[in-house]
Motif scaffolding. Structure first.
Motif, mmCIF file in Angstrom:
data_model
loop_
_atom_site.group_PDB
_atom_site.id
_atom_site.type_symbol
_atom_site.label_atom_id
_atom_site.label_comp_id
_atom_site.label_asym_id
_atom_site.label_seq_id
_atom_site.Cartn_x
_atom_site.Cartn_y
_atom_site.Cartn_z
ATOM 1 N N GLY A 12 78.766 47.816 45.705
ATOM 2 C CA GLY A 12 77.523 48.477 45.312
ATOM 3 C C GLY A 12 76.962 47.958 44.013
ATOM 4 N N GLU A 13 77.312 46.720 43.637
ATOM 5 C CA GLU A 13 76.882 46.183 42.359
ATOM 6 C C GLU A 13 75.673 45.274 42.463
ATOM 7 N N SER A 14 75.241 44.953 43.644
ATOM 8 C CA SER A 14 74.119 44.044 43.807
ATOM 9 C C SER A 14 72.811 44.808 43.734
ATOM 10 N N CYS A 15 71.905 44.325 42.897
ATOM 11 C CA CYS A 15 70.591 44.975 42.775
ATOM 12 C C CYS A 15 69.839 44.912 44.091
ATOM 13 N N HIS A 16 69.799 43.730 44.688
ATOM 14 C CA HIS A 16 68.953 43.530 45.854
ATOM 15 C C HIS A 16 69.566 44.116 47.111
ATOM 16 N N SER A 17 70.817 43.824 47.379
ATOM 17 C CA SER A 17 71.423 44.221 48.642
ATOM 18 C C SER A 17 71.407 45.723 48.832
ATOM 19 N N ALA A 18 71.856 46.441 47.854
ATOM 20 C CA ALA A 18 71.915 47.895 47.958
ATOM 21 C C ALA A 18 70.680 48.536 47.334
ATOM 22 N N ARG A 19 69.809 47.698 46.751
ATOM 23 C CA ARG A 19 68.608 48.165 46.054
ATOM 24 C C ARG A 19 68.965 49.203 44.995
ATOM 25 N N LYS A 20 70.011 48.901 44.272
ATOM 26 C CA LYS A 20 70.433 49.744 43.158
ATOM 27 C C LYS A 20 70.498 48.886 41.906
ATOM 28 N N SER A 21 70.297 49.522 40.773
ATOM 29 C CA SER A 21 70.474 48.809 39.515
ATOM 30 C C SER A 21 71.923 48.957 39.089
ATOM 31 N N HIS A 22 72.297 48.184 38.104
ATOM 32 C CA HIS A 22 73.646 48.348 37.573
ATOM 33 C C HIS A 22 73.569 48.355 36.047
ATOM 34 N N HIS A 23 72.981 49.435 35.544
ATOM 35 C CA HIS A 23 72.880 49.621 34.107
ATOM 36 C C HIS A 23 74.214 50.142 33.572
ATOM 37 N N SER A 24 74.484 49.785 32.344
ATOM 38 C CA SER A 24 75.681 50.317 31.702
ATOM 39 C C SER A 24 75.502 51.814 31.481
ATOM 40 N N GLU A 25 76.591 52.503 31.267
ATOM 41 C CA GLU A 25 76.505 53.947 31.001
ATOM 42 C C GLU A 25 75.711 54.209 29.728
ATOM 43 N N GLU A 26 75.846 53.322 28.750
ATOM 44 C CA GLU A 26 75.103 53.469 27.493
ATOM 45 C C GLU A 26 73.593 53.353 27.738
ATOM 46 N N THR A 27 73.195 52.390 28.557
ATOM 47 C CA THR A 27 71.781 52.213 28.871
ATOM 48 C C THR A 27 71.252 53.410 29.639
ATOM 49 N N LYS A 28 72.016 53.876 30.620
ATOM 50 C CA LYS A 28 71.584 55.058 31.389
ATOM 51 C C LYS A 28 71.413 56.256 30.469
ATOM 52 N N LYS A 29 72.354 56.442 29.568
ATOM 53 C CA LYS A 29 72.283 57.575 28.637
ATOM 54 C C LYS A 29 71.034 57.445 27.757
ATOM 55 N N ASN A 30 70.760 56.247 27.281
ATOM 56 C CA ASN A 30 69.578 55.989 26.463
ATOM 57 C C ASN A 30 68.304 56.304 27.246
ATOM 58 N N LEU A 31 68.230 55.834 28.491
ATOM 59 C CA LEU A 31 67.043 56.084 29.316
ATOM 60 C C LEU A 31 66.851 57.570 29.590
ATOM 61 N N VAL A 32 67.924 58.257 29.930
ATOM 62 C CA VAL A 32 67.830 59.696 30.215
ATOM 63 C C VAL A 32 67.401 60.458 28.964
ATOM 64 N N THR A 33 67.935 60.077 27.810
ATOM 65 C CA THR A 33 67.542 60.720 26.553
ATOM 66 C C THR A 33 66.055 60.534 26.293
ATOM 67 N N ARG A 34 65.584 59.299 26.482
ATOM 68 C CA ARG A 34 64.165 59.017 26.286
ATOM 69 C C ARG A 34 63.300 59.828 27.265
ATOM 70 N N LEU A 35 63.726 59.870 28.525
ATOM 71 C CA LEU A 35 62.956 60.603 29.535
ATOM 72 C C LEU A 35 62.962 62.101 29.271
ATOM 73 N N ASN A 36 64.069 62.626 28.793
ATOM 74 C CA ASN A 36 64.110 64.050 28.436
ATOM 75 C C ASN A 36 63.132 64.345 27.307
ATOM 76 N N ARG A 37 63.061 63.433 26.328
ATOM 77 C CA ARG A 37 62.128 63.605 25.217
ATOM 78 C C ARG A 37 60.687 63.560 25.733
ATOM 79 N N ILE A 38 60.411 62.622 26.629
ATOM 80 C CA ILE A 38 59.072 62.501 27.205
ATOM 81 C C ILE A 38 58.716 63.756 27.996
ATOM 82 N N GLU A 39 59.679 64.258 28.737
ATOM 83 C CA GLU A 39 59.457 65.492 29.500
ATOM 84 C C GLU A 39 59.059 66.637 28.566
ATOM 85 N N GLY A 40 59.737 66.723 27.437
ATOM 86 C CA GLY A 40 59.393 67.746 26.448
ATOM 87 C C GLY A 40 58.011 67.534 25.865
ATOM 88 N N GLN A 41 57.656 66.265 25.627
ATOM 89 C CA GLN A 41 56.321 65.963 25.117
ATOM 90 C C GLN A 41 55.245 66.374 26.113
#
Length: 110
Positions: A12-41
């Protein structure tokens, strides 16, 4: 299909085959934090409108939200280019370049 490519697909690591990304946990956490802030805005802007806040102040807040969303897009685009696009080019899937150009044109319209 090569044995290596099959292993990647099964993991499940291929972007194209499974059409999934493979972001690090740190990147995912950063994105979710940013999106939560945007949601609040966004909730804040809704409240400003409900309270009949001066239009220019609301527009300023909307501009900040757009900027924050652009930041999320930049992080996602960088990861996509460094991982998914490179992987697909290495696999001989050159049509990914056209896909990337369409994506970039979509982002630049904003």
């Amino acid at each position: 299909m090569s044995e290596k490519h099959e292993e990647v697909m099964n993991a499940g690591e291929s972007c194209h085959s499974a059409r999934k990304s493979h972001h690090s946990e740190e990147t995912k956490k950063n994105l979710v934090t940013r999106l939560n802030r945007i949601e609040g805005q966004i909730r804040g802007v809704k409240g400003l409108i409900e309270r009949d806040t001066y239009c220019d102040d609301v527009i300023t807040q909307i501009s900040a939200i757009q900027s924050a969303l652009n930041g999320v897009s930049k992080i996602l685009l960088e990861g996509h280019m460094k991982n998914c696009v490179v992987e697909r080019i290495q696999d001989g899937e050159l049509e990914v370049v056209d896909e990337l150009l369409v994506t970039m044109q979509r982002l630049m319209k904003k």
